[in-house]
Design a protein around this motif. Structure first.
Motif, PDB file in Angstrom:
ATOM      1  N   GLU A 105     -12.420 -10.863   0.877  1.00  0.00           N
ATOM      2  CA  GLU A 105     -13.534  -9.921   0.981  1.00  0.00           C
ATOM      3  C   GLU A 105     -13.650  -9.133  -0.310  1.00  0.00           C
ATOM      4  N   THR A 106     -14.701  -8.343  -0.376  1.00  0.00           N
ATOM      5  CA  THR A 106     -14.930  -7.473  -1.527  1.00  0.00           C
ATOM      6  C   THR A 106     -15.021  -6.045  -1.015  1.00  0.00           C
ATOM      7  N   ILE A 107     -14.237  -5.169  -1.624  1.00  0.00           N
ATOM      8  CA  ILE A 107     -14.274  -3.745  -1.284  1.00  0.00           C
ATOM      9  C   ILE A 107     -15.191  -3.057  -2.288  1.00  0.00           C
ATOM     10  N   ARG A 108     -16.159  -2.324  -1.785  1.00  0.00           N
ATOM     11  CA  ARG A 108     -16.998  -1.499  -2.661  1.00  0.00           C
ATOM     12  C   ARG A 108     -16.189  -0.251  -2.997  1.00  0.00           C
ATOM     13  N   ARG A 109     -15.981  -0.017  -4.273  1.00  0.00           N
ATOM     14  CA  ARG A 109     -15.141   1.115  -4.678  1.00  0.00           C
ATOM     15  C   ARG A 109     -15.844   2.440  -4.416  1.00  0.00           C
ATOM     16  N   LYS A 110     -15.033   3.379  -3.938  1.00  0.00           N
ATOM     17  CA  LYS A 110     -15.519   4.733  -3.690  1.00  0.00           C
ATOM     18  C   LYS A 110     -14.659   5.686  -4.515  1.00  0.00           C
ATOM     19  N   LYS A 111     -13.543   6.122  -3.921  1.00  0.00           N
ATOM     20  CA  LYS A 111     -12.546   6.927  -4.628  1.00  0.00           C
ATOM     21  C   LYS A 111     -11.227   6.197  -4.503  1.00  0.00           C
ATOM     22  N   PHE A 112     -10.313   6.445  -5.437  1.00  0.00           N
ATOM     23  CA  PHE A 112      -9.052   5.703  -5.410  1.00  0.00           C
ATOM     24  C   PHE A 112      -8.358   5.811  -4.056  1.00  0.00           C
ATOM     25  N   THR A 113      -8.243   7.008  -3.506  1.00  0.00           N
ATOM     26  CA  THR A 113      -7.515   7.191  -2.254  1.00  0.00           C
ATOM     27  C   THR A 113      -8.140   6.378  -1.129  1.00  0.00           C
ATOM     28  N   ILE A 114      -9.452   6.387  -1.028  1.00  0.00           N
ATOM     29  CA  ILE A 114     -10.157   5.620   0.019  1.00  0.00           C
ATOM     30  C   ILE A 114      -9.945   4.123  -0.212  1.00  0.00           C
ATOM     31  N   ASP A 115     -10.087   3.695  -1.469  1.00  0.00           N
ATOM     32  CA  ASP A 115      -9.902   2.273  -1.801  1.00  0.00           C
ATOM     33  C   ASP A 115      -8.479   1.831  -1.488  1.00  0.00           C
ATOM     34  N   ALA A 116      -7.503   2.637  -1.864  1.00  0.00           N
ATOM     35  CA  ALA A 116      -6.090   2.294  -1.642  1.00  0.00           C
ATOM     36  C   ALA A 116      -5.778   2.234  -0.152  1.00  0.00           C
ATOM     37  N   GLU A 117      -6.292   3.184   0.618  1.00  0.00           N
ATOM     38  CA  GLU A 117      -6.052   3.171   2.065  1.00  0.00           C
ATOM     39  C   GLU A 117      -6.620   1.905   2.705  1.00  0.00           C
ATOM     40  N   LYS A 118      -7.816   1.523   2.301  1.00  0.00           N
ATOM     41  CA  LYS A 118      -8.422   0.302   2.858  1.00  0.00           C
ATOM     42  C   LYS A 118      -7.601  -0.921   2.459  1.00  0.00           C
ATOM     43  N   LEU A 119      -7.226  -1.000   1.190  1.00  0.00           N
ATOM     44  CA  LEU A 119      -6.433  -2.122   0.696  1.00  0.00           C
ATOM     45  C   LEU A 119      -5.094  -2.208   1.427  1.00  0.00           C
ATOM     46  N   LEU A 120      -4.411  -1.090   1.577  1.00  0.00           N
ATOM     47  CA  LEU A 120      -3.095  -1.100   2.223  1.00  0.00           C
ATOM     48  C   LEU A 120      -3.196  -1.385   3.723  1.00  0.00           C
ATOM     49  N   ALA A 121      -4.296  -0.989   4.344  1.00  0.00           N
ATOM     50  CA  ALA A 121      -4.513  -1.340   5.753  1.00  0.00           C
ATOM     51  C   ALA A 121      -4.674  -2.859   5.893  1.00  0.00           C
ATOM     52  N   ILE A 122      -5.396  -3.463   4.972  1.00  0.00           N
ATOM     53  CA  ILE A 122      -5.554  -4.925   4.966  1.00  0.00           C
ATOM     54  C   ILE A 122      -4.197  -5.584   4.744  1.00  0.00           C
ATOM     55  N   CYS A 123      -3.411  -5.037   3.824  1.00  0.00           N
ATOM     56  CA  CYS A 123      -2.079  -5.595   3.549  1.00  0.00           C
ATOM     57  C   CYS A 123      -1.204  -5.563   4.798  1.00  0.00           C
ATOM     58  N   THR A 124      -1.263  -4.478   5.541  1.00  0.00           N
ATOM     59  CA  THR A 124      -0.476  -4.368   6.773  1.00  0.00           C
ATOM     60  C   THR A 124      -0.981  -5.366   7.812  1.00  0.00           C
ATOM     61  N   GLU A 125      -2.278  -5.402   7.995  1.00  0.00           N
ATOM     62  CA  GLU A 125      -2.893  -6.292   8.989  1.00  0.00           C
ATOM     63  C   GLU A 125      -2.595  -7.767   8.690  1.00  0.00           C
ATOM     64  N   GLN A 126      -2.579  -8.136   7.420  1.00  0.00           N
ATOM     65  CA  GLN A 126      -2.397  -9.540   7.023  1.00  0.00           C
ATOM     66  C   GLN A 126      -0.939  -9.883   6.698  1.00  0.00           C
ATOM     67  N   GLU A 127      -0.031  -8.941   6.915  1.00  0.00           N
ATOM     68  CA  GLU A 127       1.400  -9.151   6.645  1.00  0.00           C
ATOM     69  C   GLU A 127       1.643  -9.579   5.195  1.00  0.00           C
ATOM     70  N   VAL A 128       1.059  -8.805   4.289  1.00  0.00           N
ATOM     71  CA  VAL A 128       1.184  -9.058   2.862  1.00  0.00           C
ATOM     72  C   VAL A 128       2.524  -8.528   2.369  1.00  0.00           C
ATOM     73  N   GLY A 129       3.191  -9.339   1.563  1.00  0.00           N
ATOM     74  CA  GLY A 129       4.488  -8.943   1.025  1.00  0.00           C
ATOM     75  C   GLY A 129       4.450  -8.520  -0.424  1.00  0.00           C
ATOM     76  N   GLY A 130       3.333  -8.774  -1.125  1.00  0.00           N
ATOM     77  CA  GLY A 130       3.232  -8.407  -2.529  1.00  0.00           C
ATOM     78  C   GLY A 130       1.798  -8.468  -3.023  1.00  0.00           C
ATOM     79  N   ILE A 131       1.552  -7.768  -4.133  1.00  0.00           N
ATOM     80  CA  ILE A 131       0.215  -7.619  -4.691  1.00  0.00           C
ATOM     81  C   ILE A 131       0.188  -8.180  -6.109  1.00  0.00           C
ATOM     82  N   VAL A 132      -0.781  -9.070  -6.365  1.00  0.00           N
ATOM     83  CA  VAL A 132      -0.995  -9.622  -7.701  1.00  0.00           C
ATOM     84  C   VAL A 132      -2.311  -9.055  -8.219  1.00  0.00           C
ATOM     85  N   LEU A 133      -2.208  -8.286  -9.295  1.00  0.00           N
ATOM     86  CA  LEU A 133      -3.393  -7.682  -9.905  1.00  0.00           C
ATOM     87  C   LEU A 133      -3.821  -8.508 -11.103  1.00  0.00           C
ATOM     88  N   GLY A 134      -5.088  -8.885 -11.137  1.00  0.00           N
ATOM     89  CA  GLY A 134      -5.608  -9.547 -12.327  1.00  0.00           C
ATOM     90  C   GLY A 134      -5.610  -8.562 -13.483  1.00  0.00           C
TER      91      GLY A 134
END
Length: 161
Positions: A48-77
């Motif tokens: 999916e694509t997250i529309r950026r708002k503020k860092f805290t909001i973006d990070a919370e959404k990203l980390l919620a997805i990570c929890t939901e999808q059982e993500v073990g690590g993050i690869v940043l381009g």
């Protein structure tokens, strides 16, 4: 770099829990494209694509997805210049990683994303996608391109399990 939370490839793999997915991010100024690996860490799928708002909001959404999808690590381009140097976008990516690392214990690493958006756009043009359709999917497709490059490297090195 000082205070950079990103791990080397080997340290990142060592920090990943078994049977966990890896999420790939294509950070833009207005959006964050997300891609998710399978549990075997062999295939990257656009998510999916997250529309950026503020860092805290973006990070919370990203980390919620990570929890939901059982993500073990993050690869940043990491958007390096063609000569390998770092410009303002790479510095912004490193700042995002520093800020994100204060909100999660998930391991973070970088992957050179040079030409990822161009490659995806070219593929979409070849598929005769409309401009609106390209705009809708290019960020998550670029994230998948980044993540697949990372996963392919793991497989090549025998580090994919």
């Amino acid at each position: 770099m000082a205070n950079d939370p990103a791990l080397t490839l080997e340290d990142f793999i060592a920090a990943l829990p078994e049977n966990s997915r890896v999420i790939g991010l294509d950070l833009g100024t207005k959006t964050i494209g997300l891609a998710l690996s399978d549990l075997g860490r062999g295939i990257a799928s656009p998510m999916e694509t997250i529309r950026r708002k503020k860092f805290t909001i973006d990070a919370e959404k990203l980390l919620a997805i990570c929890t939901e999808q059982e993500v073990g690590g993050i690869v940043l381009g990491l958007p390096l210049n063609m000569d390998g140097s770092e410009g303002p976008r790479a510095q912004a990516t490193r700042a995002f990683a520093r800020n994100l690392s204060q909100k999660t214990d998930l391991p973070i690493t970088y992957w050179d994303e040079r030409l990822s958006t161009a490659a995806v756009t070219r593929t979409l043009l070849e598929a005769d996608s409309s401009r609106a359709k390209r705009a809708e999917v290019v960020d998550k497709m670029a994230a998948a391109f980044i993540l697949q490059g990372f996963l392919d490297r793991l497989g090549y090195l025998g580090l994919d399990t």
